[in-house]
Design a protein around this motif. Structure first.
Motif, PDB file in Angstrom:
ATOM      1  N   VAL A 151       2.981  -2.019   8.756  1.00 16.71           N
ATOM      2  CA  VAL A 151       2.303  -3.257   9.115  1.00 16.71           C
ATOM      3  C   VAL A 151       1.112  -2.985  10.061  1.00 16.71           C
ATOM      4  O   VAL A 151       1.146  -2.063  10.866  1.00 16.71           O
ATOM      5  CB  VAL A 151       3.338  -4.215   9.768  1.00 16.71           C
ATOM      6  CG1 VAL A 151       3.875  -3.637  11.067  1.00 16.71           C
ATOM      7  CG2 VAL A 151       2.800  -5.596   9.977  1.00 16.71           C
ATOM      8  N   PHE A 207      13.720   4.909   8.279  1.00 14.48           N
ATOM      9  CA  PHE A 207      13.145   5.533   9.469  1.00 14.48           C
ATOM     10  C   PHE A 207      14.211   6.139  10.399  1.00 14.48           C
ATOM     11  O   PHE A 207      13.887   6.998  11.212  1.00 14.48           O
ATOM     12  CB  PHE A 207      12.324   4.517  10.268  1.00 14.48           C
ATOM     13  CG  PHE A 207      11.050   4.075   9.582  1.00 14.48           C
ATOM     14  CD1 PHE A 207      10.352   4.928   8.737  1.00 14.48           C
ATOM     15  CD2 PHE A 207      10.541   2.792   9.798  1.00 14.48           C
ATOM     16  CE1 PHE A 207       9.172   4.527   8.114  1.00 14.48           C
ATOM     17  CE2 PHE A 207       9.361   2.383   9.176  1.00 14.48           C
ATOM     18  CZ  PHE A 207       8.675   3.238   8.328  1.00 14.48           C
ATOM     19  N   ARG A 222      11.701   0.607   7.040  1.00 18.66           N
ATOM     20  CA  ARG A 222      12.654   0.240   8.089  1.00 18.66           C
ATOM     21  C   ARG A 222      14.100   0.326   7.600  1.00 18.66           C
ATOM     22  O   ARG A 222      14.380   0.183   6.418  1.00 18.66           O
ATOM     23  CB  ARG A 222      12.355  -1.179   8.582  1.00 18.66           C
ATOM     24  CG  ARG A 222      11.100  -1.234   9.446  1.00 18.66           C
ATOM     25  CD  ARG A 222      10.804  -2.634   9.870  1.00 18.66           C
ATOM     26  NE  ARG A 222      10.559  -3.488   8.715  1.00 18.66           N
ATOM     27  CZ  ARG A 222      10.526  -4.811   8.774  1.00 18.66           C
ATOM     28  NH1 ARG A 222      10.744  -5.445   9.901  1.00 18.66           N
ATOM     29  NH2 ARG A 222      10.283  -5.513   7.693  1.00 18.66           N
ATOM     30  N   MET A 249       0.813  -1.212   0.000  1.00 15.83           N
ATOM     31  CA  MET A 249       0.000   0.000   0.000  1.00 15.83           C
ATOM     32  C   MET A 249       0.847   1.263   0.000  1.00 15.83           C
ATOM     33  O   MET A 249       0.601   2.176  -0.789  1.00 15.83           O
ATOM     34  CB  MET A 249      -0.947   0.000   1.199  1.00 15.83           C
ATOM     35  CG  MET A 249      -2.022  -1.067   1.128  1.00 15.83           C
ATOM     36  SD  MET A 249      -3.006  -1.014  -0.394  1.00 15.83           S
ATOM     37  CE  MET A 249      -3.925   0.504  -0.164  1.00 15.83           C
ATOM     38  N   GLY A 250       1.827   1.328   0.890  1.00 15.22           N
ATOM     39  CA  GLY A 250       2.635   2.544   0.982  1.00 15.22           C
ATOM     40  C   GLY A 250       3.293   2.879  -0.350  1.00 15.22           C
ATOM     41  O   GLY A 250       3.256   4.030  -0.809  1.00 15.22           O
ATOM     42  N   SER A 270      -6.559  -0.644   7.947  1.00 18.46           N
ATOM     43  CA  SER A 270      -7.860  -1.126   7.460  1.00 18.46           C
ATOM     44  C   SER A 270      -8.784  -1.488   8.606  1.00 18.46           C
ATOM     45  O   SER A 270      -9.978  -1.653   8.381  1.00 18.46           O
ATOM     46  CB  SER A 270      -7.716  -2.341   6.541  1.00 18.46           C
ATOM     47  OG  SER A 270      -6.418  -2.800   6.448  1.00 18.46           O
ATOM     48  N   ASN A 307      -6.553  -1.179  -2.693  1.00 15.56           N
ATOM     49  CA  ASN A 307      -5.469  -1.752  -3.472  1.00 15.56           C
ATOM     50  C   ASN A 307      -5.943  -2.178  -4.858  1.00 15.56           C
ATOM     51  O   ASN A 307      -6.937  -2.884  -4.951  1.00 15.56           O
ATOM     52  CB  ASN A 307      -4.927  -2.988  -2.717  1.00 15.56           C
ATOM     53  CG  ASN A 307      -3.654  -3.519  -3.325  1.00 15.56           C
ATOM     54  OD1 ASN A 307      -2.941  -2.796  -4.004  1.00 15.56           O
ATOM     55  ND2 ASN A 307      -3.381  -4.787  -3.099  1.00 15.56           N
ATOM     56  N   ALA A 344       3.390  -1.343  16.619  1.00 19.35           N
ATOM     57  CA  ALA A 344       4.317  -0.775  15.640  1.00 19.35           C
ATOM     58  C   ALA A 344       3.882   0.643  15.270  1.00 19.35           C
ATOM     59  O   ALA A 344       4.705   1.561  15.174  1.00 19.35           O
ATOM     60  CB  ALA A 344       4.369  -1.659  14.403  1.00 19.35           C
ATOM     61  N   LYS A 345       2.591   0.828  15.080  1.00 16.05           N
ATOM     62  CA  LYS A 345       2.091   2.156  14.699  1.00 16.05           C
ATOM     63  C   LYS A 345       2.305   3.136  15.851  1.00 16.05           C
ATOM     64  O   LYS A 345       2.772   4.265  15.649  1.00 16.05           O
ATOM     65  CB  LYS A 345       0.622   2.068  14.280  1.00 16.05           C
ATOM     66  CG  LYS A 345       0.419   1.240  12.988  1.00 16.05           C
ATOM     67  CD  LYS A 345      -0.971   1.369  12.410  1.00 16.05           C
ATOM     68  CE  LYS A 345      -1.326   0.320  11.358  1.00 16.05           C
ATOM     69  NZ  LYS A 345      -0.950   0.604   9.983  1.00 16.05           N
ATOM     70  N   HIS A 404      -8.039   5.741   4.294  1.00 16.55           N
ATOM     71  CA  HIS A 404      -7.976   4.321   3.915  1.00 16.55           C
ATOM     72  C   HIS A 404      -8.083   4.171   2.405  1.00 16.55           C
ATOM     73  O   HIS A 404      -9.162   4.319   1.825  1.00 16.55           O
ATOM     74  CB  HIS A 404      -9.106   3.566   4.633  1.00 16.55           C
ATOM     75  CG  HIS A 404      -9.096   2.096   4.395  1.00 16.55           C
ATOM     76  ND1 HIS A 404     -10.218   1.393   4.023  1.00 16.55           N
ATOM     77  CD2 HIS A 404      -8.098   1.190   4.472  1.00 16.55           C
ATOM     78  CE1 HIS A 404      -9.904   0.106   3.884  1.00 16.55           C
ATOM     79  NE2 HIS A 404      -8.630  -0.037   4.153  1.00 16.55           N
ATOM     80  N   PHE A 405      -6.932   3.891   1.788  1.00 18.78           N
ATOM     81  CA  PHE A 405      -6.892   3.666   0.338  1.00 18.78           C
ATOM     82  C   PHE A 405      -7.223   2.201   0.046  1.00 18.78           C
ATOM     83  O   PHE A 405      -7.115   1.345   0.904  1.00 18.78           O
ATOM     84  CB  PHE A 405      -5.488   3.938  -0.212  1.00 18.78           C
ATOM     85  CG  PHE A 405      -5.087   5.388  -0.250  1.00 18.78           C
ATOM     86  CD1 PHE A 405      -5.143   6.112  -1.430  1.00 18.78           C
ATOM     87  CD2 PHE A 405      -4.611   6.023   0.890  1.00 18.78           C
ATOM     88  CE1 PHE A 405      -4.732   7.440  -1.485  1.00 18.78           C
ATOM     89  CE2 PHE A 405      -4.204   7.357   0.851  1.00 18.78           C
ATOM     90  CZ  PHE A 405      -4.274   8.065  -0.341  1.00 18.78           C
ATOM     91  N   ALA A 428       1.651   3.808   6.433  1.00 12.75           N
ATOM     92  CA  ALA A 428       1.132   2.571   5.834  1.00 12.75           C
ATOM     93  C   ALA A 428       2.050   1.411   6.207  1.00 12.75           C
ATOM     94  O   ALA A 428       2.451   0.616   5.353  1.00 12.75           O
ATOM     95  CB  ALA A 428       1.020   2.720   4.320  1.00 12.75           C
TER      96      ALA A 428
END
Ligand code: NAI
Length: 772
Positions: free
Chosen positions: A94, A76, A36, A16-17, A122, A148, A99-100, A145-146, A92
């Motif tokens: 994981v 990062f 990362r 996605m990103g 999502s 795919n 993590a976010k 929210h895009f 975008a």
């Protein structure tokens, strides 16, 4: 508002990103793509490899090479500080809350206050994402929210939190709409938002029912696909496409986050067969295959899995569904046996679920319909589907089977969710009243014009509409928007009418594609009865109509989108200016069916290419480029690429959002009205016999390498004859009329060849070119 977005940062360079970064670049906006950090010489290898993959993605992620150059990669640890250069940060990474959270904590220190931060999550609710964050962060935060793949899926779901700054949400939404071309649907902060919430329920119901009813995947897809206005992949074909592993993942996430009494909880289940398929690597098209697979050992045979036994066998032709049931949902639901039962088992509960979610996930039925149409490619949204069946019928059948009837469905009793009143499309609100369907500023839809008015002119293949402010819209209406003599007649009538009463004309429609080109079926019919006169009349008639448009005393703006092929490309080329949707696939593909462009396409392309500053001066470069483009039936894969190839001029406009195309084209036409003078008739400097010899040589070379078939060389020879100016005396230049006459002459020579007829027949029968 002060929230202008000039640079974007995307955190996370996964599926996605990376795709989102490409779409930002497609909008002409520079983007920083971070992921990362890795040990080793290149600490940004994750993001860099993602960028490399983007360049090779199929379907293409970038619209042009120039767009690809706008993406810069980093990691990062070394580059996070550079988010301070950006006005919007899209996360975008994981789908793991820890993590976010960790990444947001780092962002607090480095981002500028007022820089929007959004998550592409999502499933995770916004309020959970901002736990532990500062007030300033919460104000600048939202969910975007895009879907795919981000370039091609038109939906973006936007969730703002209780503390989100409304101006900032509006600025991000406007950017997503106007620059990224997305349709923004505002959602409430609920698990799965709108599209995945309804979509997961739908897929689960459909998979369950196929197992329960003992249906084959082929039959299930035939019933729950096209007849329901769902992409023809149906259910199992769609799961193959998105990946089987996504099902248990979405199930786990939704069952964990939805209330215990949500109807989804009752239907969520893991089929042992599907779990086994995933474990064995049968995750769908990205894996070894899925419910369908291509068996290469057996010579590329399409196979389907037996849901009862788990074994593959050659895919069978699905059960035949009567023609009425293909078109009429009521007839489909009324079918006896498994077909009707399956149709209801898929639709009934899904439509009821969607109805129960009005007010819960979105404010109105419109948002839910839009989300399903743009996020899942449904032709009709759930409430449009209910209208096609009848709200009362749906409610009665649910009741008869002991299901709860959602209040929204009861509210529609005796009515429909949509109606047209006084030319205005309206929808039924939660308050039981009808409300107008309003369009955002700058959105003009022919659909609305058509609901509110009658055409100025109309025949079997085209219509002319008044779209206000003195501008008319020429619409093609035949199947695939094919072009024929009737279109040409309507063009002539339109010109007469506009000259008297209007200011400008826009060529536009709202079919799936702008135009597939000339009606080949009709042409073939004439060829088969050797009606050469008829064919020649069609060619000359098209030339006259298109040139009359070009030299009409008012501006003509073409607004292509989707496929604009052959004659559909030529009307674009004969317009004074173009406003193209970014997703325009334009090309002169006549050679594929053994023909050459006959409606002025040859001269128009040469003219555009000779204006191109990137090509060397002199007659040959433009002609050679035109020859290459037409003889290989080159189709641009975007409007930006059409500009690179030369079908569009640098001055032509590109609209990212499909819904804004007509308004943009109209504005472009109106801007040209004052002091408008038609273009001058060109005089072509063409290379003549010497140039033709060079082109013929190139073709022979291709043939020797096996790249051109024997008949390709014949067709290319005729094309070279036209493009180089035939046998005319080159000293005085070649007039447009002379070049048009050459087109007719060589076109007519080709249609008399049986190999052209064979090519047309094959194209009509299979949709693929015959390489004879
Ligand atoms: P992905 O797995 O393709 O990419 C995730 C990226 O996150 C990877 O590049 C990885 O290097 C990075 N990452 C992994 N662990 C990390 C960590 N601990 N900290 C920072 N970065 C880390 O995932 P995908 O599919 O692109 O999804 C990304 C986000 O978009 C998720 O929130 C997902 O729910 C959402 N989403 C996914 C859609 C899809 O169809 N794949 C559709 C819409 C939203």
């Amino acid at each position: 508002m002060g929230h202008s977005i000039a640079k974007v940062c995307v955190l996370g360079a996964g599926t996605m990103g990376a795709g989102i970064a490409a779409q930002v670049a497609n909008a002409g906006v520079p983007v920083l793509l971070l992921d990362r950090t890795t040990d080793g010489p290149d600490r940004s290898i994750i993001a860099r490899s993602a960028l490399e993959r983007l360049g090779k993605a199929e379907p293409a992620a970038f619209m042009s090479k120039a767009a690809a150059r706008l993406v810069e990669v980093g990691n990062f640890d070394d580059d996070l500080g550079r988010v301070a250069e950006c006005d919007w940060v899209i996360e975008a990474i994981v789908e793991k809350i820890e993590a976010k959270h960790a990444l947001y904590a780092r962002l607090e220190d480095v981002r500028r206050a007022g820089t929007a931060v959004s998550s592409n999550t999502s499933t995770i609710p916004l309020e959970r994402l901002i736990e532990g964050r500062s007030e300033a962060f919460a104000q600048d935060f939202l969910i975007t929210h895009f879907f795919n793949p981000p370039r091609y899926m038109r939906l973006i779901e936007v969730v703002s939190g209780a503390r989100s700054n409304p101006d900032l949400v509006a600025a991000v939404s406007a950017f997503a709409d106007q620059r990224l071309g997305k349709s923004v649907v505002a959602c409430k902060d609920r698990p799965g938002f709108i599209a995945n919430r309804v979509g997961t329920f739908w897929l689960q119901s459909a998979v369950n029912a196929a197992f329960d009813l003992g249906l084959s995947v082929e039959d299930a897809d035939a019933i729950a696909g096209k007849p329901m206005g769902v992409p023809k992949t149906g259910i199992f074909g769609l799961v193959d496409l998105v990946g089987l592993d996504l099902m248990p993942y979405l199930k786990a996430s939704l069952t964990a986050s939805l209330p215990k009494d949500d109807p989804y909880q009752a239907i969520a289940r893991d089929e042992p067969l599907i779990l086994k398929m995933i474990a064995d690597g049968y995750t769908g098209r990205k894996g070894k295959g899925g419910f369908y697979r291509i068996n290469r050992e057996a010579g590329k045979v399409k196979e389907a899995i037996d849901l009862a036994t788990g074994t593959y066998a050659k895919a069978r032709k699905p059960m035949s569904i009567p023609a009425v049931a293909q078109k009429d949902l009521r007839a489909l639901l009324a079918l006896r046996g498994k077909a009707g039962a399956y149709a209801w088992a898929v639709l009934g509960p899904t439509l009821a679920y969607a109805a129960a979610l009005v007010g819960e996930v979105a404010d109105d039925v419109l948002a839910i319909d839009t989300a399903m149409k743009l996020g899942y490619n449904w032709k009709y949204g759930p409430f449009e589907l209910i209208d096609r069946i009848g709200a009362d019928e749906v409610a009665q059948r649910l009741e008869a089977e002991g299901h709860a009837v959602p209040p929204m469905l009861k509210l529609a009793a005796g009515r429909s969710f949509y109606r047209v009143e006084g030319g205005q499309r309206q929808f039924l609100g939660l308050d039981g009243e009808y409300h107008p369907v309003t369009r955002p500023e700058g959105v003009l839809l022919l659909e609305d014009v058509k609901a509110a008015s009658k055409p100025l002119l109309k025949n079997g293949s085209a219509a002319l509409w008044d779209i206000g402010d003195g501008v008319v819209c020429l619409e093609f209406t035949a199947k695939m928007n094919a072009l024929d003599g009737e279109v040409m007649t309507l063009i002539a009538q339109s010109i007469a009418l506009v000259q008297r009463h209007y200011k400008a004309l826009v060529v536009y429609n709202e079919g799936s594609h702008f135009s597939a080109g000339a009606n080949l079926g009709q042409a073939l019919f004439a060829l088969n009865i050797a009606a050469w006169g008829e064919v020649e009349k069609l060619v000359r008639g098209g030339q006259q109509a298109y040139k009359a448009l070009k030299y009409a005393p008012f501006p003509v703006v073409a607004a292509p989108f989707g496929m604009a092929l052959g004659g559909g490309c030529e009307i674009v080329l004969n317009s004074d200016a173009v406003q193209a949707h970014a997703e325009t696939y334009i090309g002169l593909v006549e050679c594929g069916v053994g023909l050459i462009p006959g409606w002025g396409g040859c001269g128009e392309l040469i003219q555009r290419l000779s204006e191109n500053p990137r090509l060397p001066k002199g007659p040959m470069p433009a002609v050679a480029k035109a020859f290459e483009t037409i003889s290989t039936a080159t189709v641009a894969k975007s409007a930006a690429q059409a500009q690179e190839i030369g079908f569009l001029r640098p001055s032509d406009g590109i609209t990212m959002n499909r819904d804004r195309l007509l308004a943009d084209a109209k504005a472009r036409a109106l801007a040209m009205v004052e002091g408008y003078t038609p273009p001058e008739r060109p005089l072509f400097r063409l290379p003549g016999a010497g140039g033709r010899a060079a082109l013929d040589l190139a073709v022979q070379d291709f043939a020797a390498k096996g790249l051109a078939t024997p008949y390709d060389t014949v067709v290319a020879g005729k094309l070279a004859h036209v493009l180089t100016g035939g046998d005319a005396d080159m000293a005085d230049g070649v007039s447009e009329a002379e070049l048009l006459a050459l087109e007719v002459e060589q076109f007519m020579a080709l249609v008399r060849d049986v190999r052209t007829v064979a090519r047309i027949e094959t194209m009509l029968a299979t949709g693929k070119p015959l390489r004879n």
